[in-house]
Design an enzyme around this catalytic site. Sequence first.
Site, PDB file in Angstrom:
ATOM      1  N   ASP A 255      59.756  78.631 -66.404  1.00  0.00           N
ATOM      2  CA  ASP A 255      60.994  78.440 -65.667  1.00  0.00           C
ATOM      3  C   ASP A 255      60.723  78.719 -64.194  1.00  0.00           C
ATOM      4  O   ASP A 255      60.083  79.721 -63.836  1.00  0.00           O
ATOM      5  CB  ASP A 255      62.079  79.380 -66.184  1.00  0.00           C
ATOM      6  CG  ASP A 255      62.592  78.968 -67.560  1.00  0.00           C
ATOM      7  OD1 ASP A 255      62.270  77.851 -68.000  1.00  0.00           O
ATOM      8  OD2 ASP A 255      63.310  79.764 -68.191  1.00  0.00           O
TER       9      ASP A 255
ATOM     10  N   GLU B 111      70.781  73.295 -75.694  1.00  0.00           N
ATOM     11  CA  GLU B 111      70.995  74.735 -75.615  1.00  0.00           C
ATOM     12  C   GLU B 111      72.044  75.109 -76.652  1.00  0.00           C
ATOM     13  O   GLU B 111      73.208  74.705 -76.550  1.00  0.00           O
ATOM     14  CB  GLU B 111      71.460  75.128 -74.213  1.00  0.00           C
ATOM     15  CG  GLU B 111      70.428  74.823 -73.129  1.00  0.00           C
ATOM     16  CD  GLU B 111      70.975  75.011 -71.720  1.00  0.00           C
ATOM     17  OE1 GLU B 111      72.158  75.405 -71.576  1.00  0.00           O
ATOM     18  OE2 GLU B 111      70.233  74.752 -70.756  1.00  0.00           O
TER      19      GLU B 111
END
Length: 281
Positions: free
Chosen positions: A11, A130
């Site tokens: 990330d 998600e």
Amino acid sequence: MKTFRIIPRIDVKGPNVVKGIHLEGLRVLGSPKKFAKYYYHQGADEIMYMDVVASLYERNSLLDVVRNTAKDVFIPITVGGGLRTCEDIQEVLRSGADKVCINTAAIKDKSFISQAVNKFGSSTIVVAIEAIRQNDGNYLAFIDNGREFTGKGVVEWAVEAEQLGAGEIVLTSVDREGTGKGMDLDLINSVINRLNIPVIVHGGVGKVQDAIDVAQKTNANAIAVASIVHYDAIKNIEEDNSEKEGNRHFLTQKRTTSSIKSCSINEIKKRLLNCGIQVRH
């Protein structure tokens, strides 16, 4: 027998690798290129770069990171975050990415998936989901790092994404992400049992046994790992300016890593092989 893949998920916020819990509370770890290069030499099967603030700024800022990484890393690179048009995808692929990962734009306009597949091929288009478990046991799909409900159930959306031509799914358990408490096998199986395309699972790996459990108890094709390998990598990566590129105080205090038993990708693969799980090694 399929080959189980180990994919470090990196990330990125601005110039830095970051890591959070439940996709929030980000802490700076270091240089994206150095992490990717380290993982490449450790035996990673792919690299996954995610721009975690791209939705906020409505653009992906990883082009330079990908260009620099592609000079030294010769495994597939997947890039996600802020990709809203086929032109965005084209730019990322030209920078050196092999695949792109889309989420928000695909949810808001599902025709974007089929448009992208028609232009770049299904093997290039990965859809990220998600997932957050509800009190009734159902899993709902969210965007914006788990902050905004999409109106879709996870399984429903995964099946639809496959029908629209997506070549792969990245399934993240927001509840488990960054916790090191193990992966949500019920979530994983509920999705994989309805699909025919590969699924990369992400969120919750805190020790090698968690990866073994996924490989043995689900039909996942790959696992995306972060904390478990990041906290090992940071000990071995030489930073030119650690004060700017890494939050060393956070790392040495181990404030959020007590449940995570860090190890290298090489170690994970050795353990998997010892359990009879086929990996590239």
